[in-house]
Design a protein around this motif. Sequence first.
Motif, mmCIF file in Angstrom:
data_model
loop_
_atom_site.group_PDB
_atom_site.id
_atom_site.type_symbol
_atom_site.label_atom_id
_atom_site.label_comp_id
_atom_site.label_asym_id
_atom_site.label_seq_id
_atom_site.Cartn_x
_atom_site.Cartn_y
_atom_site.Cartn_z
ATOM 1 N N UNK A 1 -9.409 2.101 -1.028
ATOM 2 C CA UNK A 1 -9.592 1.353 0.230
ATOM 3 C C UNK A 1 -8.280 0.714 0.669
ATOM 4 N N UNK A 2 -7.537 0.196 -0.323
ATOM 5 C CA UNK A 2 -6.240 -0.408 -0.006
ATOM 6 C C UNK A 2 -5.293 0.613 0.616
ATOM 7 N N UNK A 3 -5.392 1.868 0.130
ATOM 8 C CA UNK A 3 -4.511 2.920 0.639
ATOM 9 C C UNK A 3 -5.028 3.482 1.959
ATOM 10 N N UNK A 4 -6.146 2.946 2.440
ATOM 11 C CA UNK A 4 -6.799 3.394 3.672
ATOM 12 C C UNK A 4 -7.188 4.871 3.635
ATOM 13 N N UNK A 5 -7.672 5.292 2.476
ATOM 14 C CA UNK A 5 -8.221 6.649 2.360
ATOM 15 C C UNK A 5 -9.550 6.670 3.124
ATOM 16 N N UNK A 6 -9.797 7.716 3.942
ATOM 17 C CA UNK A 6 -11.068 7.764 4.678
ATOM 18 C C UNK A 6 -12.271 7.793 3.729
ATOM 19 N N UNK A 7 -13.355 7.155 4.132
ATOM 20 C CA UNK A 7 -14.525 6.993 3.263
ATOM 21 C C UNK A 7 -15.049 8.327 2.727
ATOM 22 N N UNK B 1 -4.079 6.898 -7.251
ATOM 23 C CA UNK B 1 -2.983 6.495 -6.361
ATOM 24 C C UNK B 1 -2.104 7.689 -6.020
ATOM 25 N N UNK C 1 -11.692 0.182 -4.776
ATOM 26 C CA UNK C 1 -10.827 -0.891 -4.249
ATOM 27 C C UNK C 1 -9.421 -0.348 -3.964
ATOM 28 N N UNK C 2 -8.884 0.419 -4.942
ATOM 29 C CA UNK C 2 -7.538 0.963 -4.798
ATOM 30 C C UNK C 2 -7.452 1.920 -3.603
ATOM 31 N N UNK D 1 -6.621 5.018 -12.376
ATOM 32 C CA UNK D 1 -6.159 4.373 -11.145
ATOM 33 C C UNK D 1 -4.828 4.999 -10.705
ATOM 34 N N UNK E 1 -13.211 9.675 -0.348
ATOM 35 C CA UNK E 1 -13.054 8.776 -1.484
ATOM 36 C C UNK E 1 -13.739 9.271 -2.752
ATOM 37 N N UNK E 2 -15.028 9.664 -2.617
ATOM 38 C CA UNK E 2 -15.804 9.995 -3.812
ATOM 39 C C UNK E 2 -15.173 11.126 -4.616
ATOM 40 N N UNK F 1 -13.041 -0.476 -9.217
ATOM 41 C CA UNK F 1 -11.592 -0.662 -9.181
ATOM 42 C C UNK F 1 -10.931 0.510 -8.459
ATOM 43 N N UNK G 1 0.826 -1.209 0.000
ATOM 44 C CA UNK G 1 0.000 0.000 0.000
ATOM 45 C C UNK G 1 0.865 1.267 0.000
#
Lengths: 218, 473
Positions: free
Chosen positions: B110-116, B159, B107-108, B155, B119-120, B104, B79
């Motif tokens: 979430x893997x980086x532990x970005x707060x919900x 990232x 998913x990416x 993606x 995200x959008x 996708x 990550x």
Amino acid sequence: MNPTILLILVLFVGVEISFTSVIWANVIIIAISVLVMLRHRAPILSYVRLLLVPLIPAVGIWFSIRYFSTAQSVHFAWVMATRIYAYAFLGGLFTFSTTTEKTLASLEQNAHIPSTFVYGMLGAFNFVPKIRSEVKIIRASAQMRGINLHFWSPQLLFKAIVAALNWSENLAEAMTSHGFTENAPRTHRTVIHIPWWNYAITAVSVIGLQLILFSPLK
Amino acid sequence: MSKINLNDVTFHYETTLPPVIEHQTLSFDDGTFNLLTGPSGTGKSTLLKLIAGLYPAFMGEAIGTITVNDQPVVDLPASKRAQLVAMMFQNPSQQFAMETPRNELIFTLENLQVPADKMDARVSDALDFAGVTDFADRRFTTLSGGEQQKVSLAVIVALNAEVILLDEPFANIDPDARLFLLTQLTTLVKKYHKTIIVADHDLSDYEPLIDQLYIFDGERHQVHQADAGEAQTRFAAFEQRQHQPAPIALPVAELSPEFTLDGFTVGHQTPLINDASLNIPQDKFVVLTGANGTGKSTLFDALVKLQTYTGSLQWQGQEISKLRARKYAQHVALVFQQAASQFLTITVAEEIALSLKYQQTAAWTQSRIDATLASLDLAGRDDQVVYSLSEGQKKKLQVLLMLIMDVPTLLLDEPLTGLDLVSAHTVLKLLRHAVLEEHHTVLMITHQLTDVSQYADYHLHLNHHQLSYEASL
């Protein structure tokens, strides 16, 4: 309903009816499953399939118990036949209440199944169409060499496995490069909660089942 | 300031095999656009995967250290590494784990532990930048190669990696998508100060964009940075090697057709070939050209019943969709673009034996095969596993296997890829001989056009969803 709770409930009901022999319980389970499927607007064909596929084992077991078992019990013949249908319709109930994605997401968040397993499964499901088209290509390629491969041909299997190994390697690399680490903590865009009424439905269903199974009315 | 450093790196896939990269010391500067070139199969992908930390984690053994921002990449968890080094792969369809572009990206993140709650916004910014907002919720299986590579760019943007590696990213995509991606990549360097390395053997359009050119020398297993003079010579040589078209005949109406297209349309979500009507003549050598991703292979798939179509597509007056696959395969066969699709056994000798066993005529005898193997520089490889042959050797073997079958009509999808000029001539001669002496029909897709006009009868070109014959090749 939350897929994890529903899965546990369906499994529990399935296991419990395996150890009891109440025809009414099986019939009620089938009826409830049909109601749930109706609510989720399952296509007509799925009912037909659920009725036809278990038909041979259900009829088979009915006849074997009725005429060829030591007790020749009519009651037990009906128990077994309806039980097979109850299993099939429980499966239908679960399938139409949720999707693969929702179930896996819920298993990850609510049941805390390792993320490697969850995303491995998701990747595998997304592979299915690719495997299908690969099998088509392998068969066409063989036909051009004068060989007709059937789905049981070892050559077809060998080629499909080689292709799948190659894809799984690529998928693993792609997931890693998109930041996925096996079983590392992740955040979730949609946090899946379990609402209180899920527990209520579960409790009512389980208690109801016990009443039917163990009531003197049977 | 150098962003990426390789310090005396040696890499083997297997310790018993010769190294792919040997004693490599190299650096890439911060905020630069770098192009890595060299013949295919030398190890460009390997180098990128080493920098991305995918190797030796997934394959092979490495000695020496690779650092990005002075941190050894192998020591970082995935990550963290993904936020430092992102990669776009050669095969567009095999780089996504989820079903849709939006999933996708989620998913990416979430893997980086970005707060919900953050995200959008990041998802929609990334979708916008890569121009993929319109199909964010479509399934990947319905997207073209170009669209999938744009999602891959989205993606990478999500990232927000400092280093972006691209491994032959334009091999399967159309020219418009390529131009768009190159423009956006340049923006990432100029405006966002990213460091980019693209591995590509096709040098067109890069000269004004890049800061540095790196050259992979396959003999020495090493990469070196080209100075201004060498870079200029390389680009000039590439320009010069660009094909000079020679005149070629146009088919006349009297020719009896092998294939007849009438209102023929094929494609996935949007048509690749739209409402095409023409004949492909019998007993002739026809070359099919067109830019990447325009639908040449899809046409071939339709011709061998691997792809559905609308309109009419006939083989000798019979509708192809109605023909029985097994019988039809005795008349029309394909040399696949992916060599692995052709092979059914393990070794070279087994493959040849298989073709000999089922060949339709006795035109190919063992002695003729041996002579041809020698002329293709494939002699003495009987026991070699076909998958371990080089790309060029695989292609040559594929062509030979299908010639031995002696199928009347042969479709060839890029049979000249990875072949040196001498081998290309040998293959073309074999095909010419099959047409002239054995009255076969040959239809060949190729990008490599040098001297092809000496062998071909006609040139069919695919452009803007339409097929037409050209008077030059």
